[in-house]
Design a protein around this motif. Sequence first.
Motif, PDB file in Angstrom:
ATOM      1  N   LYS A 158       0.826  -1.201   0.000  1.00  0.00           N
ATOM      2  CA  LYS A 158       0.000   0.000   0.000  1.00  0.00           C
ATOM      3  C   LYS A 158       0.861   1.252   0.000  1.00  0.00           C
ATOM      4  N   LEU A 159       1.967   1.226   0.733  1.00  0.00           N
ATOM      5  CA  LEU A 159       2.888   2.370   0.718  1.00  0.00           C
ATOM      6  C   LEU A 159       3.405   2.639  -0.698  1.00  0.00           C
ATOM      7  N   MET A 160       3.731   1.564  -1.405  1.00  0.00           N
ATOM      8  CA  MET A 160       4.196   1.736  -2.783  1.00  0.00           C
ATOM      9  C   MET A 160       3.051   2.206  -3.682  1.00  0.00           C
ATOM     10  N   ALA A 161       1.868   1.619  -3.509  1.00  0.00           N
ATOM     11  CA  ALA A 161       0.716   1.979  -4.348  1.00  0.00           C
ATOM     12  C   ALA A 161       0.303   3.429  -4.133  1.00  0.00           C
ATOM     13  N   ASP A 162       0.428   3.915  -2.919  1.00  0.00           N
ATOM     14  CA  ASP A 162       0.066   5.309  -2.641  1.00  0.00           C
ATOM     15  C   ASP A 162       0.923   6.284  -3.454  1.00  0.00           C
ATOM     16  N   CYS A 163       2.112   5.863  -3.832  1.00  0.00           N
ATOM     17  CA  CYS A 163       2.991   6.713  -4.654  1.00  0.00           C
ATOM     18  C   CYS A 163       2.723   6.529  -6.141  1.00  0.00           C
ATOM     19  N   VAL A 164       2.427   5.315  -6.562  1.00  0.00           N
ATOM     20  CA  VAL A 164       2.330   4.996  -7.988  1.00  0.00           C
ATOM     21  C   VAL A 164       0.922   5.197  -8.551  1.00  0.00           C
ATOM     22  N   VAL A 165      -0.101   4.766  -7.819  1.00  0.00           N
ATOM     23  CA  VAL A 165      -1.470   4.773  -8.351  1.00  0.00           C
ATOM     24  C   VAL A 165      -1.956   6.160  -8.760  1.00  0.00           C
ATOM     25  N   PRO A 166      -1.687   7.216  -7.995  1.00  0.00           N
ATOM     26  CA  PRO A 166      -2.157   8.530  -8.449  1.00  0.00           C
ATOM     27  C   PRO A 166      -1.591   8.946  -9.811  1.00  0.00           C
TER      28      PRO A 166
END
Length: 110
Positions: free
Chosen positions: A50-58
Amino acid sequence: FLYRKLYDEESDKFDLSRIPDCHDNARFDKLHNPRLGLTSTLNKLYTRVKLMADCVVPQEYGTSIEEKRDIGNKMCHALLEKIKYDMIIARTDNQVDMRYMINMDYSAEI
């Protein structure tokens, strides 16, 4: 798990475009597979991904406002056209569009 999902051996690089899929998979397993007995492990995995997704998904649908608008416009155009068409049909009292009628035989499973 994350290493195998994100690392591409052929190019010898990490593929950050796979992070949203890892996030979705970890979230699904955390929510729907508690019977596996891996709750603690899945919670740790989900927290990290989730920490990684919070950076990439937006940035998944463009990095600039213009790119995001363009992509959003393309993605939503067909849906908005369908809604517009349905509203026109709803305003007429004697027309029925059979293309979008629900087959009630399948409604028991809904």
